[in-house]
Enzyme design. Sequence first.
Site, PDB file in Angstrom:
ATOM      1  N   ASP A  30     -16.806  -7.449  18.128  1.00  0.00           N
ATOM      2  CA  ASP A  30     -16.183  -7.616  16.820  1.00  0.00           C
ATOM      3  C   ASP A  30     -16.955  -6.746  15.841  1.00  0.00           C
ATOM      4  O   ASP A  30     -18.170  -6.552  16.005  1.00  0.00           O
ATOM      5  CB  ASP A  30     -16.224  -9.089  16.382  1.00  0.00           C
ATOM      6  N   THR A  32     -17.886  -7.427  13.009  1.00  0.00           N
ATOM      7  CA  THR A  32     -18.957  -8.251  12.458  1.00  0.00           C
ATOM      8  C   THR A  32     -19.829  -8.719  13.608  1.00  0.00           C
ATOM      9  O   THR A  32     -19.418  -9.554  14.421  1.00  0.00           O
ATOM     10  CB  THR A  32     -18.384  -9.463  11.694  1.00  0.00           C
ATOM     11  N   SER A 121       2.279 -14.877  21.980  1.00  0.00           N
ATOM     12  CA  SER A 121       2.662 -16.004  21.145  1.00  0.00           C
ATOM     13  C   SER A 121       1.895 -17.243  21.595  1.00  0.00           C
ATOM     14  O   SER A 121       1.644 -17.424  22.790  1.00  0.00           O
ATOM     15  CB  SER A 121       4.165 -16.260  21.229  1.00  0.00           C
ATOM     16  N   LYS A 173       8.654  -9.322  21.556  1.00  0.00           N
ATOM     17  CA  LYS A 173       7.922 -10.205  20.633  1.00  0.00           C
ATOM     18  C   LYS A 173       8.482 -10.089  19.215  1.00  0.00           C
ATOM     19  O   LYS A 173       8.536 -11.069  18.472  1.00  0.00           O
ATOM     20  CB  LYS A 173       6.440  -9.835  20.648  1.00  0.00           C
ATOM     21  N   HIS A 176      11.547 -12.153  19.166  1.00  0.00           N
ATOM     22  CA  HIS A 176      11.061 -13.532  19.255  1.00  0.00           C
ATOM     23  C   HIS A 176      10.683 -14.046  17.868  1.00  0.00           C
ATOM     24  O   HIS A 176      11.060 -15.150  17.466  1.00  0.00           O
ATOM     25  CB  HIS A 176       9.859 -13.578  20.202  1.00  0.00           C
ATOM     26  N   ASN A 177       9.959 -13.242  17.103  1.00  0.00           N
ATOM     27  CA  ASN A 177       9.527 -13.675  15.780  1.00  0.00           C
ATOM     28  C   ASN A 177      10.691 -13.731  14.793  1.00  0.00           C
ATOM     29  O   ASN A 177      10.706 -14.568  13.898  1.00  0.00           O
ATOM     30  CB  ASN A 177       8.428 -12.750  15.257  1.00  0.00           C
ATOM     31  N   GLU A 180      12.244 -16.942  15.435  1.00  0.00           N
ATOM     32  CA  GLU A 180      11.356 -17.957  14.865  1.00  0.00           C
ATOM     33  C   GLU A 180      11.614 -18.132  13.371  1.00  0.00           C
ATOM     34  O   GLU A 180      11.651 -19.256  12.863  1.00  0.00           O
ATOM     35  CB  GLU A 180       9.910 -17.539  15.113  1.00  0.00           C
ATOM     36  N   TYR A 181      11.811 -17.015  12.651  1.00  0.00           N
ATOM     37  CA  TYR A 181      12.132 -17.088  11.225  1.00  0.00           C
ATOM     38  C   TYR A 181      13.363 -17.957  10.997  1.00  0.00           C
ATOM     39  O   TYR A 181      13.383 -18.811  10.110  1.00  0.00           O
ATOM     40  CB  TYR A 181      12.423 -15.687  10.669  1.00  0.00           C
TER      41      TYR A 181
END
Length: 310
Positions: A30, A32, A121, A173, A176-177, A180-181
């Site tokens: 990462d 960070t 997801s 995807k 898919h989203n 979902e909306y």
Amino acid sequence: MQIGMIGMGKMGANMATRLLRAGHRVVAYDRTESVAQRMSEVGAMPATTLEALVQALDPPRAVWIMVPAGEPTEAMILALAPLLGHGDTILDGGNSNYHDSQRHARELHGRGIAFVDVGTSGGVWGLTEGYSLMIGGEAAPVERLRPIFESLAPAPDRGWGHVGPPGSGHFVKMVHNGIEYGMMQAFAEGFAILERKQELALDLAQVAGIWRNGSVVRSWLLDLLARALEANPAMNDVAPYVDDSGEGRWTVAEAIDLDVPAPVITQSLIQRLRSRDERSYADRLLASLRNQFGGHAIHHDAEGGAGRAS
């Protein structure tokens, strides 16, 4: 199996943890450093640089990127590609635009590096419930990484699949989203109607609980809605502001390009945009127009501006 994981946010850290629990070796990076170091607590090998991450993996290497879509993903692929070699694989599990994924696959192919786009997801529940994985890319690297996908999915034989060539995972995807909306908007509107019928004093958490069992609208989204209503039935201190991360917009644009009518998904996106307009100029103009042609009263808000049309 061994894999490098880049991006130890909520999704990336949980995915790395699930892989570790399944017995895989994970090298975690990462930007960070302290975040990557914390992954050692669950068994990952932290890497302080991309070079260190690559060196810790045996070829053929697999590196999974879980950073925000767009420029962060673009920059990470550009930085990572020169460090990898022929036969290695880069996986993008973020919500990237499928056009970008197709381009990445073409560019990396010239270096002998495979690119696999994974529509992912599951959100914060993926650690315990597993992730739904929609995978695009060439068959060989996808098959080689089968143990990784089987461990991340809800079960080895369900919840994941190789859906097609590069870009197809993120395309699936995206749609898919968009769906979902629409589902979220329908639940929100339905429960808003139930809530407005004050004379019946309906217990919305109870209604959601009833629908969760046996109803044709039962779903995981309804399960989550029921949890939200149980915790905060009046939605106190929740601002009526709904973000979108881009996939709904892309779905609507694709539907237009393909001449596919998608009114529900489109309207659900518009409603999200509408939620962000605290002082809607359009609504104020509507109120003024009704006053002009019909003499209808104009409501005024607390600051003296025109409010909603009566």
